[in-house]
Design an enzyme around this catalytic site. Structure first.
Site, short mmCIF file in Angstrom:
data_model
loop_
_atom_site.label_atom_id
_atom_site.label_comp_id
_atom_site.label_asym_id
_atom_site.label_seq_id
_atom_site.Cartn_x
_atom_site.Cartn_y
_atom_site.Cartn_z
N ARG A 188 5.05 4.03 -9.01
CA ARG A 188 6.16 3.74 -10.09
C ARG A 188 5.74 3.78 -11.36
O ARG A 188 4.43 3.66 -11.55
CB ARG A 188 6.84 2.27 -9.70
CG ARG A 188 7.20 2.23 -8.19
CD ARG A 188 7.53 0.62 -7.99
NE ARG A 188 8.22 0.53 -6.48
CZ ARG A 188 7.69 0.41 -5.44
NH1 ARG A 188 6.17 0.08 -5.59
NH2 ARG A 188 8.42 0.01 -4.34
N LYS A 215 6.40 -3.64 -7.27
CA LYS A 215 7.67 -4.40 -7.31
C LYS A 215 7.88 -5.09 -5.94
O LYS A 215 8.63 -6.21 -5.99
CB LYS A 215 8.65 -3.26 -7.46
CG LYS A 215 10.12 -3.56 -7.46
CD LYS A 215 11.00 -2.33 -7.66
CE LYS A 215 12.39 -2.75 -7.36
NZ LYS A 215 13.46 -1.41 -7.44
N HIS A 294 11.02 7.65 -11.92
CA HIS A 294 10.98 7.47 -10.56
C HIS A 294 10.85 8.83 -9.90
O HIS A 294 11.05 9.01 -8.83
CB HIS A 294 12.28 6.82 -10.12
CG HIS A 294 12.48 6.31 -8.87
ND1 HIS A 294 11.99 5.51 -8.01
CD2 HIS A 294 13.13 6.80 -8.02
CE1 HIS A 294 11.87 5.43 -6.89
NE2 HIS A 294 13.13 6.57 -6.64
N ARG A 297 7.84 9.63 -8.11
CA ARG A 297 7.76 8.92 -6.78
C ARG A 297 8.67 9.56 -5.63
O ARG A 297 8.12 9.90 -4.72
CB ARG A 297 7.81 7.33 -6.81
CG ARG A 297 7.97 6.61 -5.84
CD ARG A 297 8.02 5.14 -6.04
NE ARG A 297 8.31 4.41 -5.13
CZ ARG A 297 7.50 3.77 -4.31
NH1 ARG A 297 6.40 4.16 -4.39
NH2 ARG A 297 7.94 2.99 -3.16
N HIS A 320 6.67 1.43 1.04
CA HIS A 320 7.97 0.55 0.94
C HIS A 320 7.82 -0.44 2.44
O HIS A 320 7.21 -0.30 3.33
CB HIS A 320 8.89 1.79 1.79
CG HIS A 320 9.54 2.68 0.64
ND1 HIS A 320 9.26 3.94 0.28
CD2 HIS A 320 10.48 2.37 -0.20
CE1 HIS A 320 9.75 4.26 -0.83
NE2 HIS A 320 10.92 3.50 -1.05
N TYR A 329 15.19 9.25 2.24
CA TYR A 329 14.49 10.51 1.71
C TYR A 329 14.42 11.70 2.84
O TYR A 329 14.57 12.94 2.68
CB TYR A 329 13.30 10.32 1.19
CG TYR A 329 13.19 9.31 -0.07
CD1 TYR A 329 13.50 10.12 -1.33
CD2 TYR A 329 12.89 8.11 -0.22
CE1 TYR A 329 13.39 9.34 -2.41
CE2 TYR A 329 13.16 7.23 -1.31
CZ TYR A 329 13.29 7.99 -2.62
OH TYR A 329 13.52 7.15 -3.43
#
Length: 345
Positions: A188, A215, A294, A297, A320, A329
């Site tokens: 990020r 995050k 972003h 990423r 994640h 994705y």
């Protein structure tokens, strides 16, 4: 004390000492024990500040200043703020095109400031649920709007963008390293600018990147990401070229470049990464409006899915917490694979 005054600690400030002294005065402790209690009060305040990351506090500080300016420009009182005022402010943000996540963060900043000043937040005094209903309406409306997600940058396009950062100048060398490492480690933009020199270690197979917090890691457990040498984007080679200019002084890995193109030791902002990506996307003929920090990423995840990397190995890099987002994705990359209509369309 405002949110922006909290960043960087708090020991020794008058308001802290005052609150500690008040607690001592209210207790039955002997004067000899007072210094110990004051130190403990200061430690408690320090721990409370660490409940939010520095990036979150900076965002809250900016959001609070915007709310103050909005209130003062309309003759309204920001502290304590009436629920009607806050609900109207949230509506104004939505009208200005702010995403519902941004609107929600502004509300969190207002709540944080009230609690820090010892005042009940507007949501606690909102007996008619004006704020909650306004926020719900904003979210419902935005869900109905067509959205344009930021595009992922594929390896081929990124290689071309890196090529646009031509030459051996300080800025070009730094930008190539940021673009290559940003995608290679699925970072990020906030993670990129938070990296310190000590967080990067060169190894035989490439390098490792230690992400201290992110995050989805507010507790700061940290994660180590492996980055191969690479044949197309060559992240290790680009990073080594930057390190040759940067030198071995401790501090931010990626720093701001001066107006005359000279090296500075000042850390970059996360917004500068987004601007950097947009600039090189434009040079490559891509739509900069569809690109953001972003996109690097997202580019890693899209390319990994396209080349049939396993979700588990993708998750090692992307970190994640939920496979649901990650599998999005994968599904996007495989949308045309073995299509049900391929045999007759």
């Amino acid at each position: 004390m405002r949110v922006d005054e909290q960043i960087g600690g708090g020991a020794g400030r008058p308001e802290i000492a005052g609150s500690a002294s008040a607690l001592v005065a209210a207790s039955d402790l002997s004067p000899a024990c007072a210094p110990e209690l004051i130190a403990e009060v200061e430690a408690a305040r320090s721990y409370r500040l660490r409940a939010r990351s520095a990036n979150t506090l900076r965002a809250y500080a900016s959001d609070w200043r915007q709310f103050q300016d909005w209130c003062w420009g309309r003759g309204l009182e920001p502290l304590p703020a009436l629920p009607e005022v806050v609900a109207t402010y949230l509506a104004s943000l939505s009208r200005a095109g702010r995403a519902d996540s941004t609107v929600t963060r502004h509300l969190a900043a207002i709540t944080w400031q009230h609690r820090h000043d010892g005042l009940p937040p507007p949501t606690a005094r909102d007996t008619h649920q004006l704020i909650a209903d306004t926020l719900s309406g904003i979210r419902r409306e935005q869900r109905a709007r067509p959205t344009r997600k930021k595009a992922a940058i594929g390896a081929k396009d990124l290689a071309a963008m890196i090529g646009k950062a031509d030459g051996l100048g300080t800025r070009a060398v730094r930008d190539r390293a940021i673009l290559a490492l940003g995608l290679a480690a699925a970072l990020r933009r906030s993670e990129l600018v938070a990296l310190q020199l000590a967080d990067v270690q060169l190894v035989e197979q490439g390098l490792t990147v230690y992400v201290r917090h992110s995050k989805t890691d507010q507790e700061g457990e940290g994660a180590t990401i492996a980055v191969p040498v690479g044949k197309v984007l060559r992240p290790v080679a680009h990073l080594n070229a930057w390190l040759a200019i940067r030198g071995g002084e401790p501090g931010p890995l990626f720093t701001r470049i001066g107006t005359k193109g000279e090296y500075t030791a000042e850390a970059m902002s996360d917004r500068s990464v987004a601007r950097l990506v947009k600039r090189y996307a434009r040079l490559q003929g891509l739509d900069p409006a569809m690109m953001a920090g972003h996109s690097l990423r997202a580019g890693f995840l899209t390319e990994a899915a396209r080349t049939r990397a396993s979700p588990a190995k993708m998750q090692e890099v992307s970190r994640h917490k939920s496979l649901k987002v990650l599998l999005g994705y994968v599904r996007s990359a495989e949308r045309f694979d073995e299509h049900a209509g391929a045999g007759f369309l």
